[in-house]
Design a protein around this motif. Structure first.
Motif, PDB file in Angstrom:
ATOM      1  N   ARG A  24       7.676 -28.923  -2.373  1.00 54.55           N
ATOM      2  CA  ARG A  24       8.408 -27.245  -2.576  1.00 54.55           C
ATOM      3  C   ARG A  24       7.167 -26.423  -2.231  1.00 54.55           C
ATOM      4  N   MET A  25       6.081 -26.441  -2.482  1.00 51.56           N
ATOM      5  CA  MET A  25       5.076 -25.532  -2.268  1.00 51.56           C
ATOM      6  C   MET A  25       4.891 -25.328  -0.626  1.00 51.56           C
ATOM      7  N   ARG A  26       5.259 -26.354   0.026  1.00 52.43           N
ATOM      8  CA  ARG A  26       4.814 -26.119   1.618  1.00 52.43           C
ATOM      9  C   ARG A  26       6.168 -25.279   1.899  1.00 52.43           C
ATOM     10  N   ALA A  27       7.165 -25.442   1.317  1.00 54.57           N
ATOM     11  CA  ALA A  27       8.507 -24.907   1.836  1.00 54.57           C
ATOM     12  C   ALA A  27       8.121 -23.466   1.541  1.00 54.57           C
ATOM     13  N   ILE A  28       7.692 -23.211   0.175  1.00 50.96           N
ATOM     14  CA  ILE A  28       7.425 -21.803  -0.041  1.00 50.96           C
ATOM     15  C   ILE A  28       6.568 -21.022   0.954  1.00 50.96           C
ATOM     16  N   GLY A  29       5.376 -21.705   1.340  1.00 49.87           N
ATOM     17  CA  GLY A  29       4.595 -21.380   2.394  1.00 49.87           C
ATOM     18  C   GLY A  29       4.916 -20.926   3.678  1.00 49.87           C
ATOM     19  N   SER A  30       6.109 -21.915   4.131  1.00 52.30           N
ATOM     20  CA  SER A  30       6.765 -21.696   5.343  1.00 52.30           C
ATOM     21  C   SER A  30       7.606 -20.387   5.209  1.00 52.30           C
ATOM     22  N   SER A  31       8.345 -20.238   3.935  1.00 51.23           N
ATOM     23  CA  SER A  31       9.055 -19.081   3.954  1.00 51.23           C
ATOM     24  C   SER A  31       8.491 -17.639   3.812  1.00 51.23           C
ATOM     25  N   PHE A  32       7.211 -17.727   3.490  1.00 43.94           N
ATOM     26  CA  PHE A  32       6.349 -16.660   3.358  1.00 43.94           C
ATOM     27  C   PHE A  32       6.212 -16.209   4.824  1.00 43.94           C
ATOM     28  N   VAL A  33       5.683 -17.302   5.741  1.00 47.26           N
ATOM     29  CA  VAL A  33       5.276 -16.719   7.085  1.00 47.26           C
ATOM     30  C   VAL A  33       6.713 -16.192   7.906  1.00 47.26           C
ATOM     31  N   ASP A  34       7.659 -16.810   7.633  1.00 46.23           N
ATOM     32  CA  ASP A  34       9.031 -16.461   7.942  1.00 46.23           C
ATOM     33  C   ASP A  34       9.374 -15.030   7.800  1.00 46.23           C
ATOM     34  N   ALA A  35       9.085 -14.699   6.541  1.00 47.15           N
ATOM     35  CA  ALA A  35       9.444 -13.333   6.165  1.00 47.15           C
ATOM     36  C   ALA A  35       8.326 -12.321   6.650  1.00 47.15           C
ATOM     37  N   TRP A  36       7.185 -12.681   6.720  1.00 46.77           N
ATOM     38  CA  TRP A  36       6.263 -11.870   7.502  1.00 46.77           C
ATOM     39  C   TRP A  36       6.500 -11.716   9.030  1.00 46.77           C
ATOM     40  N   LYS A  37       7.010 -12.617   9.588  1.00 47.28           N
ATOM     41  CA  LYS A  37       7.524 -12.587  10.978  1.00 47.28           C
ATOM     42  C   LYS A  37       8.597 -11.572  11.038  1.00 47.28           C
ATOM     43  N   LEU A  38       9.448 -11.281  10.293  1.00 44.54           N
ATOM     44  CA  LEU A  38      10.546 -10.338  10.367  1.00 44.54           C
ATOM     45  C   LEU A  38       9.950  -8.848   9.929  1.00 44.54           C
ATOM     46  N   ASP A  39       9.056  -8.775   9.243  1.00 44.21           N
ATOM     47  CA  ASP A  39       8.144  -7.549   8.955  1.00 44.21           C
ATOM     48  C   ASP A  39       7.637  -6.968  10.027  1.00 44.21           C
ATOM     49  N   ALA A  40       7.055  -7.898  10.882  1.00 40.55           N
ATOM     50  CA  ALA A  40       6.215  -7.494  12.279  1.00 40.55           C
ATOM     51  C   ALA A  40       5.183  -6.363  11.954  1.00 40.55           C
ATOM     52  N   GLY A  41       4.763  -6.198  10.720  1.00 38.31           N
ATOM     53  CA  GLY A  41       3.550  -5.390  10.286  1.00 38.31           C
ATOM     54  C   GLY A  41       2.402  -6.089  10.738  1.00 38.31           C
ATOM     55  N   VAL A  42       1.154  -5.150  10.891  1.00 39.64           N
ATOM     56  CA  VAL A  42      -0.051  -5.789  11.122  1.00 39.64           C
ATOM     57  C   VAL A  42      -0.786  -6.537  10.140  1.00 39.64           C
ATOM     58  N   PHE A  43      -0.121  -6.249   8.912  1.00 41.51           N
ATOM     59  CA  PHE A  43      -0.828  -6.991   7.585  1.00 41.51           C
ATOM     60  C   PHE A  43      -0.283  -8.543   7.942  1.00 41.51           C
ATOM     61  N   GLY A  44       0.688  -8.624   8.669  1.00 44.15           N
ATOM     62  CA  GLY A  44       0.963  -9.950   8.845  1.00 44.15           C
ATOM     63  C   GLY A  44       0.014 -11.043   9.458  1.00 44.15           C
ATOM     64  N   ARG A  45      -0.995 -10.348  10.017  1.00 43.47           N
ATOM     65  CA  ARG A  45      -2.048 -11.146  10.765  1.00 43.47           C
ATOM     66  C   ARG A  45      -3.013 -11.659   9.573  1.00 43.47           C
TER      67      ARG A  45
END
Length: 308
Positions: free
Chosen positions: A103-124
């Motif tokens: 479940r923790m690994r799934a949360i990590g993946s969802s966080f990365v996916d959310a930041w892909k949509l954001d496209a802001g430089v903080f995503g780096r």
């Protein structure tokens, strides 16, 4: 001067001296308690506490991000703080990359996916491979200096810093207390993006040792206490971490699995005290969980060296 006035002043001096001696004794005891375990746990006991700490903090994170089956994808305010703060999201994603909890690994993946949509430089800061849009000058100026440090460190080709900001970020002596941890985090991201050099490693070592000294004398288990431990571990310095600091950090975990921002109402700022809103926060809890994850998965030898 009358004898009665002299006598009164004499008693006032004695009272002031007694208060000073008592304050010095209490401070010395607090610092000693912060650094020395009266009874060092056995290895099995420490590992059991570590696993419980990690399990409780993982469940806290899952509850915030997925509060109920009837509200999928509807995080609590603290859940939104976990994902919207890039530094906090980085901690969660790093935990997920280390964890064997599905479940923790799934949360990590969802966080990365959310930041892909954001496209802001903080995503780096969340994932260095994410494509980003460089921030405007107005966006950069709306941030605190330490946030600009972190952005530049994570994406040095996309974020400009002024000469003074660069000097501050790479200063060996200017930044103290909370700013030293922010500086170390920026240098941690900078080393990830640009690679290690002898000069950078020497600078980081100097700052890491200053942070460890601060951790030894600041006995208040606040958000900053957790931050010092977490950032030293992230920078690759488990050798600077005293077992007593970790034991106190784990003892401060609340029954629901989170950590408080303050210590009995005392915040990271020494002169700020308040008993309002004493609830676990996303930032403090992510740091506490990151400590547990790194010790369990990245630095198991630290446990072997310090617990028998």
């Amino acid at each position: 001067m009358s004898p009665s006035v002299q006598s009164g002043r004499h008693w006032l001096r004695r009272i002031a001296m007694s208060v000073a001696v008592m304050a010095a004794f209490l401070f010395g005891f607090a610092v000693l308690n912060n650094n020395v375990s009266i009874r060092r746990p056995m290895r099995a006991e420490f590992v059991g506490n570590l696993d419980q700490t990690l399990d409780r903090s993982t469940r806290w994170t899952l509850r915030q991000y997925q509060p109920s089956a009837s509200e999928p994808g509807s995080p609590t305010p603290e859940g939104r703080s976990l994902i919207s703060n890039a530094a906090t999201a980085h901690m969660i994603v790093d935990c997920a990359s280390l964890s064997d909890e599905p479940r923790m690994r799934a949360i990590g993946s969802s966080f990365v996916d959310a930041w892909k949509l954001d496209a802001g430089v903080f995503g780096r800061m969340v994932d260095p491979k994410l494509p980003t849009i460089p921030p405007s000058a107005e966006q950069l100026q709306s941030l605190e200096e330490y946030q600009r440090w972190a952005l530049y460190a994570a994406a040095p080709n996309d974020v400009p810093l002024s000469p003074q900001e660069l000097a501050d970020m790479f200063s060996p002596d200017k930044n103290r207390t909370g700013k030293a941890t922010h500086q170390l985090l920026a240098l941690y991201f900078y080393r990830k993006s640009k690679g290690s050099t002898a000069d950078l490693d020497r600078l980081m070592q100097r700052i890491e040792e200053r942070i460890a000294w601060e951790a030894a004398v600041d006995f208040r288990v606040t958000d900053l206490y957790l931050q010092r431990i977490a950032f030293l571990l992230a920078a690759g310095r488990p050798d600077l971490i005293r077992p007593r600091w970790v034991e106190r950090a784990f003892d401060a975990q609340q029954i629901d699995g989170g950590w408080l921002q303050d210590w009995h109402g005392w915040s990271r700022t020494p002169y700020v005290f308040s008993l309002a809103n004493r609830e676990p926060t996303a930032h403090a809890t992510a740091q506490g969980m990151w400590i547990a994850c790194m010790l369990k998965y990245r630095y198991p030898e630290w446990i072997d060296q310090n617990y028998r």
